[in-house]
Motif scaffolding. Sequence first.
Motif, PDB file in Angstrom:
ATOM      1  N   GLN A 640       0.843  -1.044   0.010  1.00  0.00           N
ATOM      2  CA  GLN A 640       0.014  -0.030   0.204  1.00  0.00           C
ATOM      3  C   GLN A 640       0.902   1.268  -0.040  1.00  0.00           C
ATOM      4  OE1 GLN A 640      -3.536  -0.270  -0.126  1.00  0.00           O
ATOM      5  NE2 GLN A 640      -2.744  -2.525  -0.335  1.00  0.00           N
ATOM      6  N   TYR A 641       2.078   1.116   0.408  1.00  0.00           N
ATOM      7  CA  TYR A 641       3.033   2.517   0.647  1.00  0.00           C
ATOM      8  C   TYR A 641       3.996   2.179  -0.438  1.00  0.00           C
ATOM      9  CZ  TYR A 641       5.155   6.346   2.877  1.00  0.00           C
ATOM     10  OH  TYR A 641       5.345   7.440   3.296  1.00  0.00           O
ATOM     11  N   ALA A 642       3.972   3.100  -1.287  1.00  0.00           N
ATOM     12  CA  ALA A 642       5.370   3.178  -2.256  1.00  0.00           C
ATOM     13  C   ALA A 642       6.659   3.341  -1.729  1.00  0.00           C
ATOM     14  CB  ALA A 642       4.954   4.435  -3.178  1.00  0.00           C
ATOM     15  N   GLY A 643       7.676   2.875  -2.464  1.00  0.00           N
ATOM     16  CA  GLY A 643       8.959   2.695  -2.215  1.00  0.00           C
ATOM     17  C   GLY A 643       9.653   3.911  -2.876  1.00  0.00           C
ATOM     18  N   LEU A 644      11.131   3.878  -2.772  1.00  0.00           N
ATOM     19  CA  LEU A 644      11.954   4.983  -3.390  1.00  0.00           C
ATOM     20  C   LEU A 644      12.287   4.411  -4.755  1.00  0.00           C
ATOM     21  CD1 LEU A 644      14.593   5.552  -0.488  1.00  0.00           C
ATOM     22  CD2 LEU A 644      12.780   7.016  -1.114  1.00  0.00           C
ATOM     23  N   THR A 645      12.645   5.304  -5.738  1.00  0.00           N
ATOM     24  CA  THR A 645      13.071   4.862  -7.051  1.00  0.00           C
ATOM     25  C   THR A 645      14.472   5.521  -7.318  1.00  0.00           C
ATOM     26  OG1 THR A 645      12.104   6.964  -7.823  1.00  0.00           O
ATOM     27  CG2 THR A 645      10.565   4.849  -8.014  1.00  0.00           C
ATOM     28  N   PHE A 646      15.456   4.728  -8.075  1.00  0.00           N
ATOM     29  CA  PHE A 646      16.493   5.199  -8.261  1.00  0.00           C
ATOM     30  C   PHE A 646      16.851   5.367  -9.713  1.00  0.00           C
ATOM     31  CE2 PHE A 646      16.103   2.377  -4.369  1.00  0.00           C
ATOM     32  CZ  PHE A 646      16.668   3.382  -3.536  1.00  0.00           C
ATOM     33  N   ALA A 647      17.892   6.295  -9.872  1.00  0.00           N
ATOM     34  CA  ALA A 647      18.085   6.678 -11.274  1.00  0.00           C
ATOM     35  C   ALA A 647      19.055   5.603 -11.806  1.00  0.00           C
ATOM     36  CB  ALA A 647      19.063   8.042 -11.167  1.00  0.00           C
ATOM     37  N   ASP A 648      19.973   4.904 -11.016  1.00  0.00           N
ATOM     38  CA  ASP A 648      20.951   3.719 -11.674  1.00  0.00           C
ATOM     39  C   ASP A 648      21.269   2.608 -10.731  1.00  0.00           C
ATOM     40  OD1 ASP A 648      23.101   4.613  -9.880  1.00  0.00           O
ATOM     41  OD2 ASP A 648      23.245   6.177 -11.386  1.00  0.00           O
ATOM     42  N   ARG A 649      21.687   1.457 -10.907  1.00  0.00           N
ATOM     43  CA  ARG A 649      21.817   0.427 -10.236  1.00  0.00           C
ATOM     44  C   ARG A 649      22.767   0.724  -9.096  1.00  0.00           C
ATOM     45  NH1 ARG A 649      26.382  -2.570 -12.121  1.00  0.00           N
ATOM     46  NH2 ARG A 649      25.693  -4.466 -11.127  1.00  0.00           N
ATOM     47  N   HIS A 650      23.677   1.610  -9.191  1.00  0.00           N
ATOM     48  CA  HIS A 650      24.640   1.876  -8.285  1.00  0.00           C
ATOM     49  C   HIS A 650      24.010   2.404  -6.840  1.00  0.00           C
ATOM     50  CE1 HIS A 650      27.376   1.567 -11.847  1.00  0.00           C
ATOM     51  NE2 HIS A 650      28.066   0.824 -10.892  1.00  0.00           N
ATOM     52  N   ASP A 651      23.121   3.537  -7.282  1.00  0.00           N
ATOM     53  CA  ASP A 651      22.344   4.106  -6.130  1.00  0.00           C
ATOM     54  C   ASP A 651      21.580   2.988  -5.534  1.00  0.00           C
ATOM     55  OD1 ASP A 651      23.479   6.556  -6.884  1.00  0.00           O
ATOM     56  OD2 ASP A 651      21.881   7.319  -7.820  1.00  0.00           O
ATOM     57  N   ALA A 652      20.949   2.311  -6.334  1.00  0.00           N
ATOM     58  CA  ALA A 652      19.956   1.344  -5.772  1.00  0.00           C
ATOM     59  C   ALA A 652      20.786   0.406  -4.717  1.00  0.00           C
ATOM     60  CB  ALA A 652      19.402   0.386  -6.857  1.00  0.00           C
ATOM     61  N   GLN A 653      22.130  -0.123  -5.048  1.00  0.00           N
ATOM     62  CA  GLN A 653      22.982  -0.914  -4.596  1.00  0.00           C
ATOM     63  C   GLN A 653      23.307  -0.261  -3.087  1.00  0.00           C
ATOM     64  OE1 GLN A 653      26.217  -2.075  -7.175  1.00  0.00           O
ATOM     65  NE2 GLN A 653      25.201  -3.774  -7.839  1.00  0.00           N
ATOM     66  N   ASP A 654      23.627   1.146  -3.298  1.00  0.00           N
ATOM     67  CA  ASP A 654      23.970   1.751  -2.135  1.00  0.00           C
ATOM     68  C   ASP A 654      22.994   1.756  -1.234  1.00  0.00           C
ATOM     69  OD1 ASP A 654      26.463   2.570  -3.064  1.00  0.00           O
ATOM     70  OD2 ASP A 654      25.680   4.288  -3.955  1.00  0.00           O
ATOM     71  N   TRP A 655      21.706   1.899  -1.516  1.00  0.00           N
ATOM     72  CA  TRP A 655      20.512   1.906  -0.658  1.00  0.00           C
ATOM     73  C   TRP A 655      20.377   0.529   0.079  1.00  0.00           C
ATOM     74  CZ3 TRP A 655      16.285  -1.242  -0.190  1.00  0.00           C
ATOM     75  CH2 TRP A 655      15.400  -0.674   0.807  1.00  0.00           C
ATOM     76  N   LEU A 656      20.663  -0.650  -0.656  1.00  0.00           N
ATOM     77  CA  LEU A 656      20.241  -1.861  -0.201  1.00  0.00           C
ATOM     78  C   LEU A 656      21.438  -2.168   0.631  1.00  0.00           C
ATOM     79  CD1 LEU A 656      18.700  -4.595  -0.485  1.00  0.00           C
ATOM     80  CD2 LEU A 656      20.324  -5.310  -1.952  1.00  0.00           C
TER      81      LEU A 656
END
Length: 971
Positions: A640-656
């Motif tokens: 029900q609650y949206a998450g973040l979106t990332f411009a590229d896979r590196h930013d996404a990995q940093d978050w994870l």
Amino acid sequence: MDGDNGPVRVPDQRAPRERAAGGELRFEVLGPVRARRGGQVLPSGSPQQRALLAALLLRDGRTATAAELIDALWGDDPPSQALATVRTYASRLRKILGQDTLVSESGGYAVRIHREALDLTHAQDLAAEAEKARSGGDRCQARTLINKLLGLWDGPALASVPGPYADNQRSSLEEWRLQLTETRLDLDLEVGCHAEAVSELTALTAAHPLRERLRELLMVALYRSGRQAEALAVYADTRRLLAEELGVDPRPQLAQLQQRILQADEDLARPAQLPATVPDFTGRASFVRELGDRLAASEGSVMAVSALAGIGGVGKTTLAVHVAHQARPHFPDGQLYVDLQGAGARAAEAETVLGSFLRALGTPDSAIPDSLDERAALYRSTLDGRRVLVLLDNAHDAAQIRPLLPGTTGCAALVTSRIRMVDLAGAHLVDLDVMSPEEALRLFTRIVGAERVTSEREAALDVVAACGFLPLAIRIAASRLAARRTWTVSVLAAKLADERRRLDELQAGDLAVKATFELGYGQLEPQQARAFRLLGLADGPDISLAAAAALLDLEPHTAEDLLEALVDTSLLESAAPGRYRYHDLVRLYARACAERDEQLPGERETALSRLLDFYLATAAGVYALERPGDRLADHREPTQYAGLTFADRHDAQDWLYTEANSLLACVRQSSGRATLRRAVDLLWAAKDLAESGANSKQYETAATAVRELAREMGDDRAEGRALTTLTNVRLVAGRFDQAERDAQRAMVLARAADDPLPNCWAPNDLGIIALYQNRHSDGEAYLRQAITNFRADENRPGEASALCNLSRIHLAMGRTSSAVTLAQQGIDIYDGMGHALRGANGRYALGLALTQLGHLADAAERLAEALAVFRDSRQRLWEGMTLFRLAEVDLAARVPAQAAVKAEQALAVLRGIGGEWRRGNVLTVLGKALRDIGQAGRAQVCWHEALVIYEGLGSPEAAEVRTLLTPAAAA
């Protein structure tokens, strides 16, 4: 043998700096000879013209006569026009560098530059600083400085510069570089980086086989890594080589080291695990003396134990570490340290701590027993006769630390805990209170700076009083002020004004801290109080602003205002920009407030559900970026609650990876029927945390918890997915039998629940397991089933994965041509869909097939491409395995020295992950490489260790290693 020539010494030439349009002049000789102005490389002419420049730069600013320069450039055979040529070179350089830089005097030439303009003098200054730091006992700083110094080299010194003078100086500088490398490696060993040093030392001993100091360091590194037999084999190899090449025996130091290893000399396994002391340690003089005296008394006939107790944030750890550093001279055999995590939900287990201590003391993994009592007994025996200080930080209770106490005189233990350990027999108990006002002000001033505090002393006193003189609170307030250059101390004091009047009336101790929290909480506006209560519900070590906004169901900017307000009242810490955490006691207080004051029914459960939604939606987005076209998005639980979106896979990995601990804590906390399936899907979406090896243990704990919960609730779908995530963890750890059981059960549950995710991935995993267990026909059947299921689900990335795995099955069955075709099919799918990380898995499989075909250059290229992606994606398991495969390529290409280096690198990367089976594979290849570079004794040790691993696992690879251990193969 080992050289002892020092580098050319270039003193300060006491000349004004050369300034010109475009910036200052800089010169480099530690690599190609270059001149730069403002970062731009200036033309320096022909090699001989650069040789002239180098000769002038290395003459300490003194004038070189024409005759000296001619001799430097040409030696005994100068050309007939040598003098005219030198003048021409000097004239050209003067036009480039300027009249004030290259000057003519007394019939010769000189370069006038400021000392810092030459990289060599900068290196010499760093070397002097490093020596000073090392002499002063600051080994970490010395190591940092030498690493910085070595980073100044850009290849061989005076590269491509001709002439006898350059040859002599190059030899001297390269010898200095090697000596510095030895010093840095020595420091690596002193600070405990033994496993990391082995790889580099293996390469250096191959490159400099007669340099005994490198062999000595390698022996120490291997011994301290628990590889005693290999260390002794290095000595045997060295003795044989010296006899064959030079007809001499090893120098006495090396022979003495061999004897010390044979005798298990305790001084060789000397741990130095203390954390760094804070540079702004302030006050506590009486405690420092009291504890220091107790530790010094341990030199007599007692085993001293001191236990510091106090509320969270009162500075127990800071004080204990500071005292321990001062007491180091009394404990020459080393210092052990562990954070026992006693204030958290899961305190460290004594068995695990004892295992790490024993390894630090030089005990090989194979000699460490399984049970707590046996480990404790071996630990006490190992410490017998040694003088070791043990710092047990953040203990839960006396029962946790009793097995960790040394049992012999001469050792000592420092313990910190939230509770007073009255039941710890013989311990010297110290109750640590808050700081005095004077100490508190000194600490505040050290962090903020005397200039800002001196002019506002009264306001500063108001601030530290508002903090209750608690060191943690003072650090928070001072750090916030230090980070806000536009604030004055009075501004901060004004923000804390209401609390200050009440806090001045408080007494020190637990009750006082609780009263401080209560008063602060009572001043909060309703929305701030709600945020304070609900944020305390999350189990993670900290929380990001985005996650907090989800938990609170607020817009990020609104949530930030509330969180910053809580930070200003010292009820919350700003761990880093955009991240927040509670002090442990404050978290407990916040949860008590939530139970007492939360008005809406079910609000606590709803808040945690929103947090789970946020993590699942965001992690699923990260998963989709890494795996375009994967079907998880279509099969996961809705949020029900949206998450973040990332411009590229590196930013996404940093978050994870940044959120790993908090995310997994959320999975463990999601224990209700309404949240179970989302928790399992969150694990699936975050599977990179397990595959990387970095968070495998925490991931496995979370996956096991939700699997058990799913079984209790009779939820076949949730249990099947949880088992599939557990299969992944077992594969990473090399526990193949356990992985097979999980995958088989997952397949059964997937059919019962008609769930396509484990229905596709479980047979794929079973195919991999069968490959590792040499059941190739079974593996092919499983993988063909997986391909069929992936295609039925229209899961193209999954199909590519199964194709690449089938390639490896065919390769093992000798069907090399089809192995290449299958791997290329998988790569084509991955590349067509933009899969960087999964494409690296495909290139890994293709590299193996090309290696077996004998296409070694192509194999190395594919594997190097995969290695770059694995490193970029933080996949340590696959980084280590690719290094291992590259070592195999090097071995096939008959470059065993390179193979040995890559195999050692693989061992270092795979330390603690990948399981014993993979370690055995790497050791086998390392042994082959060592044999081929003349280190046959060490090779035998590697193969013996691999054989023990394989026989313990019942692996068929044991047969090959037995063959290698025969005398004919060893020769």
